[in-house]
Motif scaffolding. Structure first.
Motif, PDB file in Angstrom:
ATOM      1  N   GLY A   1       3.346   3.225  -2.612  1.00  0.00           N
ATOM      2  CA  GLY A   1       3.461   3.242  -1.171  1.00  0.00           C
ATOM      3  C   GLY A   1       4.853   2.903  -0.677  1.00  0.00           C
ATOM      4  N   VAL A   2       5.056   3.189   0.607  1.00  0.00           N
ATOM      5  CA  VAL A   2       6.285   2.842   1.314  1.00  0.00           C
ATOM      6  C   VAL A   2       5.880   2.116   2.590  1.00  0.00           C
ATOM      7  CG1 VAL A   2       8.352   3.711   2.468  1.00  0.00           C
ATOM      8  CG2 VAL A   2       7.496   4.865   0.403  1.00  0.00           C
ATOM      9  N   VAL A   3       6.482   0.968   2.840  1.00  0.00           N
ATOM     10  CA  VAL A   3       6.199   0.185   4.043  1.00  0.00           C
ATOM     11  C   VAL A   3       7.388   0.287   4.986  1.00  0.00           C
ATOM     12  CG1 VAL A   3       5.841  -2.131   4.971  1.00  0.00           C
ATOM     13  CG2 VAL A   3       4.632  -1.421   2.904  1.00  0.00           C
TER      14      VAL A   3
ATOM     15  N   PRO B   1       3.053   0.534  10.639  1.00  0.00           N
ATOM     16  CA  PRO B   1       4.406   0.019  10.424  1.00  0.00           C
ATOM     17  C   PRO B   1       4.514  -1.415  10.945  1.00  0.00           C
ATOM     18  CG  PRO B   1       4.367   1.489  12.318  1.00  0.00           C
ATOM     19  CD  PRO B   1       3.000   1.573  11.688  1.00  0.00           C
ATOM     20  N   ILE B   2       5.508  -2.124  10.436  1.00  0.00           N
ATOM     21  CA  ILE B   2       5.732  -3.512  10.868  1.00  0.00           C
ATOM     22  C   ILE B   2       6.697  -3.505  12.047  1.00  0.00           C
ATOM     23  CG2 ILE B   2       6.554  -5.786  10.158  1.00  0.00           C
ATOM     24  CD1 ILE B   2       5.964  -4.865   7.249  1.00  0.00           C
TER      25      ILE B   2
ATOM     26  N   THR C   1       0.194 -10.404  12.698  1.00  0.00           N
ATOM     27  CA  THR C   1      -0.778 -10.734  11.650  1.00  0.00           C
ATOM     28  C   THR C   1      -1.790  -9.605  11.466  1.00  0.00           C
ATOM     29  OG1 THR C   1      -2.106 -11.972  13.260  1.00  0.00           O
ATOM     30  CG2 THR C   1      -0.543 -13.220  11.942  1.00  0.00           C
ATOM     31  N   GLU C   2      -2.125  -8.927  12.556  1.00  0.00           N
ATOM     32  CA  GLU C   2      -3.040  -7.788  12.422  1.00  0.00           C
ATOM     33  C   GLU C   2      -2.433  -6.698  11.554  1.00  0.00           C
ATOM     34  OE1 GLU C   2      -5.369  -4.395  15.105  1.00  0.00           O
ATOM     35  OE2 GLU C   2      -4.162  -5.939  16.085  1.00  0.00           O
ATOM     36  N   VAL C   3      -1.123  -6.459  11.724  1.00  0.00           N
ATOM     37  CA  VAL C   3      -0.433  -5.466  10.896  1.00  0.00           C
ATOM     38  C   VAL C   3      -0.515  -5.853   9.427  1.00  0.00           C
ATOM     39  CG1 VAL C   3       1.858  -4.589  10.276  1.00  0.00           C
ATOM     40  CG2 VAL C   3       1.127  -4.579  12.661  1.00  0.00           C
ATOM     41  N   PHE C   4      -0.215  -7.107   9.125  1.00  0.00           N
ATOM     42  CA  PHE C   4      -0.218  -7.517   7.718  1.00  0.00           C
ATOM     43  C   PHE C   4      -1.634  -7.590   7.149  1.00  0.00           C
ATOM     44  CE2 PHE C   4       4.271  -8.790   8.106  1.00  0.00           C
ATOM     45  CZ  PHE C   4       4.727  -8.212   6.929  1.00  0.00           C
TER      46      PHE C   4
END
Length: 260
Positions: free
Chosen positions: A182-184, A215-216, A243-246
């Motif tokens: 993957g790519v973040v 995405p972050i 935190t929802e993203v992570f």
């Protein structure tokens, strides 16, 4: 090697490899899961944020890789972080920079010898240095999964082809089980035509399906969390979008690890 070992990398510094590594560890901790962070970056940022000062670490990952008499097994270098007893760390020390010239498969052999004890971890996250030298090669040779961290900018995407080439080279020479999993995307602005163009460009390079969602976003709280040496989840509602993203990225990682 364990199927739950992930190398977090990019040859460019400042794209947020440590932010991603620690954000995933924070999400895992919030979900009650155990994670081991191996800090291969001589700067030791992950170690420091997790409460272990690289300057005073008794046994470091550098000792393990160098096979110094005092190092013993990898298990001797594992330290419980100050975040929680769910998050352990194998700390860095500045002197491991000298290991950029060395054996590419040393970490893989060390992990293999400790495989039974490492089964207790849901994931093993290797925070790589901002280079494609021997330390990063060691991480890739020891990992089942490669996770590239990219900032959607012209400079952020420079060299992404070189990272993919190194992954292919390690796959060919040392680790046929390695995958680019993957790519973040990190530090993505809320509105930016330039960022959108770079994300489209990245999709053409690695394939859109390789880019993990979501995405972050750019958030000041990430810098505050690093400065205060705290997990992002400890900020509660103030960091709820982050935190929802992570949490979602951690869920993607768990699915990836379980599917292999």
């Amino acid at each position: 090697m364990t199927d739950r070992t992930v190398a977090v990398l990019n040859q460019k510094g400042g794209v947020g490899k440590t932010t991603v590594t620690l954000g995933l560890a924070s999400a895992a901790m919030s979900a009650g899961r155990r994670v081991l962070v191996i800090d291969l970056d001589p700067q030791g940022s992950s170690s420091w944020v997790l409460g272990v000062d690289p300057e005073t670490a008794v046994v470091s990952v550098g000792d393990v890789l160098a096979a110094k008499p005092k190092s013993g097994a990898l298990l001797d270098a594992i330290v419980v972080s100050e975040w929680s007893d769910l998050i352990d760390v194998v700390p860095a020390r500045p002197d491991q920079q000298q290991l950029e010239d060395g054996t590419a498969t040393r970490l893989a052999k060390v992990l293999a010898k400790s495989a039974a004890a490492l089964d207790e971890y849901e994931a093993i996250l290797i925070d790589c240095p901002p280079s494609l030298g021997n330390l990063t090669t060691n991480a890739l040779a020891a990992a089942r999964h490669a996770l590239i961290v990219v900032e959607p900018s012209a400079l952020g995407l420079r060299g992404i082809g070189g990272v993919a080439d190194v992954i292919d080279s390690v796959w060919d020479l040392h680790n046929p089980d390695l995958e680019l999993s993957g790519v973040v995307l990190n530090r993505v602005p809320a509105v930016s035509n330039e960022a959108e163009r770079r994300i489209d460009e990245l999709g053409r390079i690695v394939g859109k399906s390789a880019i993990w969602q979501p995405p972050i976003p750019q958030r000041v709280v990430f810098n505050q969390a690093v400065g205060e040496r705290r997990p992002i989840h400890s900020y509660g509602r103030r960091a709820s979008d982050a935190t929802e993203v992570f949490d979602r990225l951690w869920a993607t990682m768990r699915r990836t690890l379980r599917s292999r």
